[in-house]
Design an enzyme around this catalytic site. Structure first.
Site, PDB file in Angstrom:
ATOM      1  N   GLU A  19       0.841  -0.872   0.152  1.00  0.00           N
ATOM      2  CA  GLU A  19       0.235   0.027  -0.235  1.00  0.00           C
ATOM      3  C   GLU A  19       0.800   1.550   0.093  1.00  0.00           C
ATOM      4  O   GLU A  19       0.841   2.349  -0.688  1.00  0.00           O
ATOM      5  CB  GLU A  19      -0.844   0.260   1.278  1.00  0.00           C
ATOM      6  CG  GLU A  19      -2.188   1.318   1.357  1.00  0.00           C
ATOM      7  CD  GLU A  19      -2.989   1.310   0.102  1.00  0.00           C
ATOM      8  OE1 GLU A  19      -3.060   1.708  -0.848  1.00  0.00           O
ATOM      9  OE2 GLU A  19      -4.301  -0.237   0.331  1.00  0.00           O
TER      10      GLU A  19
ATOM     11  N   GLU B 286       1.705   6.422  -6.927  1.00  0.00           N
ATOM     12  CA  GLU B 286       0.819   6.904  -7.359  1.00  0.00           C
ATOM     13  C   GLU B 286       1.219   8.964  -7.184  1.00  0.00           C
ATOM     14  O   GLU B 286       1.092   9.399  -8.946  1.00  0.00           O
ATOM     15  CB  GLU B 286      -0.490   7.651  -6.340  1.00  0.00           C
ATOM     16  CG  GLU B 286      -1.711   6.022  -6.509  1.00  0.00           C
ATOM     17  CD  GLU B 286      -2.644   6.143  -5.562  1.00  0.00           C
ATOM     18  OE1 GLU B 286      -3.631   4.670  -5.396  1.00  0.00           O
ATOM     19  OE2 GLU B 286      -2.344   7.020  -4.754  1.00  0.00           O
TER      20      GLU B 286
HETATM   21  N1  LIG Z   1      -3.540  10.205 -14.977  1.00  0.00           N
HETATM   22  C1  LIG Z   1      -3.945   9.115 -15.673  1.00  0.00           C
HETATM   23  N2  LIG Z   1      -4.472   8.919 -16.782  1.00  0.00           N
HETATM   24  C2  LIG Z   1      -4.740   7.600 -16.774  1.00  0.00           C
HETATM   25  N3  LIG Z   1      -5.640   7.182 -15.785  1.00  0.00           N
HETATM   26  C3  LIG Z   1      -5.772   7.860 -14.671  1.00  0.00           C
HETATM   27  C4  LIG Z   1      -4.437   8.568 -14.538  1.00  0.00           C
HETATM   28  N4  LIG Z   1      -4.615   9.040 -13.104  1.00  0.00           N
HETATM   29  C5  LIG Z   1      -5.493   8.105 -12.339  1.00  0.00           C
HETATM   30  N5  LIG Z   1      -5.860   7.114 -13.477  1.00  0.00           N
HETATM   31  C6  LIG Z   1      -6.507   6.040 -13.820  1.00  0.00           C
HETATM   32  O1  LIG Z   1      -7.698   6.714 -12.415  1.00  0.00           O
HETATM   33  C7  LIG Z   1      -7.665   5.284 -10.743  1.00  0.00           C
HETATM   34  C8  LIG Z   1      -7.592   6.157  -9.758  1.00  0.00           C
HETATM   35  O2  LIG Z   1      -5.896   7.270  -9.410  1.00  0.00           O
HETATM   36  P1  LIG Z   1      -6.266   7.788  -8.514  1.00  0.00           P
HETATM   37  O3  LIG Z   1      -4.934   8.351  -8.572  1.00  0.00           O
HETATM   38  O4  LIG Z   1      -6.971   8.214  -8.406  1.00  0.00           O
HETATM   39  O5  LIG Z   1      -5.713   6.907  -7.586  1.00  0.00           O
HETATM   40  P2  LIG Z   1      -6.851   6.708  -6.342  1.00  0.00           P
HETATM   41  O6  LIG Z   1      -7.544   6.308  -5.939  1.00  0.00           O
HETATM   42  O7  LIG Z   1      -6.666   7.702  -5.272  1.00  0.00           O
HETATM   43  O8  LIG Z   1      -6.402   4.965  -5.422  1.00  0.00           O
HETATM   44  P3  LIG Z   1      -5.968   4.827  -4.074  1.00  0.00           P
HETATM   45  O9  LIG Z   1      -7.772   4.837  -4.054  1.00  0.00           O
HETATM   46  O10 LIG Z   1      -5.430   3.596  -4.216  1.00  0.00           O
HETATM   47  O11 LIG Z   1      -5.319   6.001  -3.355  1.00  0.00           O
HETATM   48  C9  LIG Z   1      -6.654   4.585 -11.713  1.00  0.00           C
HETATM   49  O12 LIG Z   1      -6.177   3.282 -11.065  1.00  0.00           O
HETATM   50  C10 LIG Z   1      -6.084   4.863 -12.949  1.00  0.00           C
HETATM   51  O13 LIG Z   1      -6.537   4.117 -13.427  1.00  0.00           O
END
Ligand SMILES: Nc1ncnc2c1ncn2[C@@H]1O[C@H](COP(=O)(O)OP(=O)(O)OP(=O)(O)O)[C@@H](O)[C@H]1O
Length: 121
Positions: free
Chosen positions: A65, A72
């Site tokens: 994690e 990220e």
């Molecule tokens: N720059 C990007 N280009 C394309 N797709 C993206 C991008 N950023 C995020 N995504 C898509 O959105 C999803 C969620 O991304 P995000 O950065 O919001 O992660 P998160 O929801 O914060 O994850 P976690 O819940 O693990 O913290 C990713 O798994 C990806 O599929």
């Protein structure tokens, strides 16, 4: 860059942990589940070997994690715009967390199921 002392290295690592727990809800959820697993292990008086498996499972989930969080952040820094490779990187990192969690559940079933059934009956 100057040679960092052990204290600096430790402080930076602690800052990383604090950042992760402060910003990532999933990390906090995993930490609470880890506490529940430890309490259950204590209650069910599991063996030393079982404690070893549970510790590894907890560590594996929390470490993946944290790595997911780091990935990220780097992806957002390198590619704030939508990009298929940014998606692939984030989805792969999330997949690693999912696999670690699935294996932790499997280990939990192996360790807790029998003593839990014995504890109930
Ligand atoms: N720059 C990007 N280009 C394309 N797709 C993206 C991008 N950023 C995020 N995504 C898509 O959105 C999803 C969620 O991304 P995000 O950065 O919001 O992660 P998160 O929801 O914060 O994850 P976690 O819940 O693990 O913290 C990713 O798994 C990806 O599929």
């Amino acid at each position: 860059m100057r040679q960092r002392s052990i204290v600096d290295v430790f402080r930076n690592a602690m800052e990383g942990l604090i950042y992760g727990f402060r910003t990532q809800r999933n990390l906090r959820v995993h930490a609470v589940l880890a506490l529940v697993a430890v309490a259950a292990g204590w209650l069910l008086d599991i063996s030393r070997t079982d404690w070893m498996f549970i510790s590894l499972a907890i560590g594996f989930v929390i470490v993946t994690e944290l790595l997911n969080t780091a990935i990220e952040i780097v992806v957002d820094l390198a590619s704030p715009e939508i990009h298929p490779l940014a998606k692939a990187a984030k989805d792969t990192a999330a997949g690693a967390v999912l696999l670690a969690a699935v294996f932790a559940v499997i280990i939990g079933i192996f360790v807790y199921l029998k003593p839990f059934i014995r504890w109930i009956f």
